[in-house]
Design a protein around this motif. Structure first.
Motif, mmCIF file in Angstrom:
data_model
loop_
_atom_site.group_PDB
_atom_site.id
_atom_site.type_symbol
_atom_site.label_atom_id
_atom_site.label_comp_id
_atom_site.label_asym_id
_atom_site.label_seq_id
_atom_site.Cartn_x
_atom_site.Cartn_y
_atom_site.Cartn_z
ATOM 1 N N CYS A 1 21.004 44.130 14.426
ATOM 2 C CA CYS A 1 20.161 45.253 14.858
ATOM 3 C C CYS A 1 18.712 44.810 15.094
ATOM 4 O O CYS A 1 18.233 43.837 14.515
ATOM 5 C CB CYS A 1 20.209 46.337 13.791
ATOM 6 S SG CYS A 1 19.329 47.850 14.265
ATOM 7 N N ASP B 1 16.204 46.391 14.089
ATOM 8 C CA ASP B 1 15.387 46.918 12.986
ATOM 9 C C ASP B 1 14.451 45.841 12.414
ATOM 10 O O ASP B 1 14.898 44.760 12.027
ATOM 11 C CB ASP B 1 16.359 47.395 11.892
ATOM 12 C CG ASP B 1 15.685 48.238 10.829
ATOM 13 O OD1 ASP B 1 14.574 47.873 10.397
ATOM 14 O OD2 ASP B 1 16.274 49.253 10.425
ATOM 15 N N GLY C 1 21.231 48.875 16.688
ATOM 16 C CA GLY C 1 22.492 48.982 15.971
ATOM 17 C C GLY C 1 23.285 47.683 15.896
ATOM 18 O O GLY C 1 24.244 47.592 15.161
ATOM 19 N N HIS D 1 24.172 47.273 9.654
ATOM 20 C CA HIS D 1 23.536 47.400 8.336
ATOM 21 C C HIS D 1 23.424 48.850 7.871
ATOM 22 O O HIS D 1 23.419 49.784 8.681
ATOM 23 C CB HIS D 1 22.141 46.751 8.368
ATOM 24 C CG HIS D 1 21.146 47.487 9.212
ATOM 25 N ND1 HIS D 1 20.213 48.348 8.682
ATOM 26 C CD2 HIS D 1 20.945 47.508 10.557
ATOM 27 C CE1 HIS D 1 19.465 48.841 9.666
ATOM 28 N NE2 HIS D 1 19.884 48.361 10.817
ATOM 29 N N CYS E 1 20.876 52.287 8.992
ATOM 30 C CA CYS E 1 20.529 51.926 10.379
ATOM 31 C C CYS E 1 20.035 53.157 11.146
ATOM 32 O O CYS E 1 20.517 54.272 10.932
ATOM 33 C CB CYS E 1 21.775 51.362 11.073
ATOM 34 S SG CYS E 1 21.448 50.801 12.763
ATOM 35 N N GLY E 2 19.107 52.937 12.037
ATOM 36 C CA GLY E 2 18.606 54.029 12.888
ATOM 37 C C GLY E 2 19.715 54.735 13.642
ATOM 38 O O GLY E 2 19.652 55.958 13.870
HETATM 39 ZN ZN LIG Z 1 19.755 49.266 12.608
#
Ligand SMILES: [Zn+2]
Length: 189
Positions: A45, A47, A71, A98, A101-102
């Motif tokens: 991801c 992130d 993602g 993970h 996650c968003g």
């Molecule tokens: Zn994520």
């Protein structure tokens, strides 16, 4: 004029370049990777809390090729994987999703609504698009992506495809699923 934190990043780069050691040339590296089949691609991801280099202990002696997107979804990694197979023929592809996650918090409907506000003239295309929401467990989203990879004619048969779940609060990585090839993988779905 560059402003904000990027200003400091550029200053840090100036220091970085002072002691930089150049890597091998691409064609030389690609040839070595293709002949060893030892290349590893990690899809994870975007992130900023997730640092795959640290999570996997990567350094000058242990390397991986990185793909990152929202993602860590296979749907928009296929183009890059196709290119990487041409260049370095990686023997292993790892898909890492993970926790927290968003994509588990912001679903396709939220993204479509935000995009329709931004570009109302694109409503039809936006409504027809998928954005990689995760509405299941992380294990399930990983399995879904492994299935897509195994089904893709653009992924070489015999590639080791491994699914990973990263717990962003404990730092622990666990193997969700591993299979050597598409045939044995299909038994799991
Ligand atoms: Zn994520």
């Amino acid at each position: 004029m560059v402003s904000g934190p990027l200003t400091q990043m550029l200053a840090r780069n100036a220091a970085f370049a002072q002691t930089y050691q150049a890597p091998p040339k691409l064609l030389q590296m690609a040839s070595a990777m293709r002949s060893s089949n030892a290349g590893v691609v990690v899809l994870s991801c975007s992130d900023p809390r997730l640092n795959p280099y640290q999570i996997l202990g990567l350094d000058a002696t242990l390397k991986a090729t990185m793909i990152r997107n929202a993602g860590g979804r296979v749907v928009d990694a296929i183009r890059t994987l196709a290119v990487l197979q041409t260049i370095g023929a990686p023997g292993t592809i790892a898909v890492m999703h993970h926790t927290d996650c968003g994509m588990t918090h912001y679903h396709d409907a939220d993204i479509r609504a935000a995009l329709r506000d931004l570009a109302p003239e694109e409503t039809e295309a936006i409504d027809a698009s998928k954005f990689g929401e995760i509405t299941t467990s992380i294990e399930e989203s990983v399995r879904e992506d492994l299935k897509l990879l195994r089904a893709s004619p653009l992924i070489r048969k015999g590639t080791q495809i491994v699914g990973l779940k990263y717990d962003i609060f404990s730092g622990e990585l666990s193997v969700v699923e591993e299979e050597g090839d598409a045939k044995s993988g299909s038994k799991l779905v």
